[in-house]
Scaffold this motif. Sequence first.
Motif, short mmCIF file in Angstrom:
data_model
loop_
_atom_site.label_atom_id
_atom_site.label_comp_id
_atom_site.label_asym_id
_atom_site.label_seq_id
_atom_site.Cartn_x
_atom_site.Cartn_y
_atom_site.Cartn_z
N ARG A 78 0.83 -1.22 0.00
CA ARG A 78 0.00 0.00 0.00
C ARG A 78 0.86 1.26 0.00
NH1 ARG A 78 -3.48 -1.16 5.11
NH2 ARG A 78 -4.03 1.02 4.85
N LEU A 79 1.90 1.28 0.82
CA LEU A 79 2.76 2.47 0.90
C LEU A 79 3.61 2.64 -0.35
CD1 LEU A 79 3.82 2.43 4.66
CD2 LEU A 79 2.14 3.90 3.54
N VAL A 80 4.03 1.55 -0.96
CA VAL A 80 4.80 1.66 -2.21
C VAL A 80 3.91 2.22 -3.32
CG1 VAL A 80 5.91 0.31 -4.03
CG2 VAL A 80 6.55 -0.05 -1.66
N VAL A 81 2.67 1.76 -3.41
CA VAL A 81 1.74 2.29 -4.41
C VAL A 81 1.54 3.79 -4.20
CG1 VAL A 81 -0.67 2.24 -5.20
CG2 VAL A 81 0.58 0.10 -4.86
N MET A 82 1.30 4.18 -2.95
CA MET A 82 1.10 5.60 -2.64
C MET A 82 2.35 6.41 -2.97
SD MET A 82 0.56 7.54 0.94
CE MET A 82 2.32 7.43 1.23
N SER A 83 3.51 5.90 -2.60
CA SER A 83 4.76 6.63 -2.85
C SER A 83 5.04 6.76 -4.34
CB SER A 83 5.93 5.93 -2.16
OG SER A 83 5.74 5.97 -0.77
N PHE A 84 4.72 5.71 -5.09
CA PHE A 84 4.92 5.78 -6.54
C PHE A 84 4.08 6.89 -7.16
CE2 PHE A 84 3.69 4.62 -10.85
CZ PHE A 84 4.94 4.55 -11.45
N ILE A 85 2.82 6.95 -6.75
CA ILE A 85 1.93 8.01 -7.28
C ILE A 85 2.44 9.38 -6.86
CG2 ILE A 85 -0.41 8.93 -7.19
CD1 ILE A 85 -1.36 5.99 -6.81
N LEU A 86 2.87 9.49 -5.61
CA LEU A 86 3.38 10.78 -5.12
C LEU A 86 4.64 11.20 -5.87
CD1 LEU A 86 2.90 10.63 -1.27
CD2 LEU A 86 2.01 12.36 -2.81
N ALA A 91 6.34 17.03 -8.41
CA ALA A 91 6.72 18.36 -8.86
C ALA A 91 5.51 19.30 -8.89
CB ALA A 91 7.36 18.28 -10.23
N ARG A 92 4.38 18.80 -9.33
CA ARG A 92 3.17 19.64 -9.36
C ARG A 92 2.59 19.82 -7.97
NH1 ARG A 92 0.09 16.48 -13.93
NH2 ARG A 92 1.86 16.28 -15.30
N LEU A 93 2.57 18.73 -7.23
CA LEU A 93 1.93 18.74 -5.91
C LEU A 93 2.60 19.70 -4.94
CD1 LEU A 93 -0.29 17.36 -4.29
CD2 LEU A 93 1.33 15.58 -3.71
N ARG A 94 3.91 19.84 -5.04
CA ARG A 94 4.65 20.71 -4.11
C ARG A 94 4.20 22.16 -4.19
NH1 ARG A 94 10.61 21.16 -3.84
NH2 ARG A 94 10.19 21.88 -1.76
N PHE A 95 3.73 22.56 -5.34
CA PHE A 95 3.39 23.96 -5.52
C PHE A 95 1.90 24.23 -5.43
CE2 PHE A 95 7.51 23.34 -7.48
CZ PHE A 95 8.24 24.22 -6.70
#
Length: 161
Positions: A78-86, A91-95
């Motif tokens: 579950r955490l690997v799937v989430m981290s992959f998407i993140l 780059a977009r999410l940070r801003f």
Amino acid sequence: MTRTRQHWVLPVSLLAALLLGLLPLPAALQPLRPYWLALVLAYWVIEEPDRAGLGFAFIVGLVGDLVYGGLFGEQALRLVVMSFILQRFRARLRFFPLWQQALWVGGLMLNDRIVTAAIHVALGEPTLPASFWLAPVSGLLLWPPIFLLLDALRLGSWRRR
């Protein structure tokens, strides 16, 4: 000007997330328990991708599996799937403004629930109750304070005031 990094914040925040996941809650609040480990790990994947990548998420998930019990490897997946998407959209999410990040993280927590449900279906376990789907809402609501707290601790900005 270089900022001094607080290297203790990452392990301490993950330990706190593990402990918060173990905190007993009244039965009525159990469905609202956020996935603390995923919320804290999401922060680190967004802000420190060199330190918190897929391998790190896998190890954190295995530790979570050992601490919480259950199917070994489930949280790691579950955490690997989430981290992959993140990592893909980091780059977009940070801003994004914080409220948009919260919506994004709420979507990730919902995706985590879908992955969990898929694992349960694949293993032939009983269907999850409808209240199982409430936890992403609490994750969405908790993202802004978690982000601001971890950011202040990581950057040491609480000392400058």
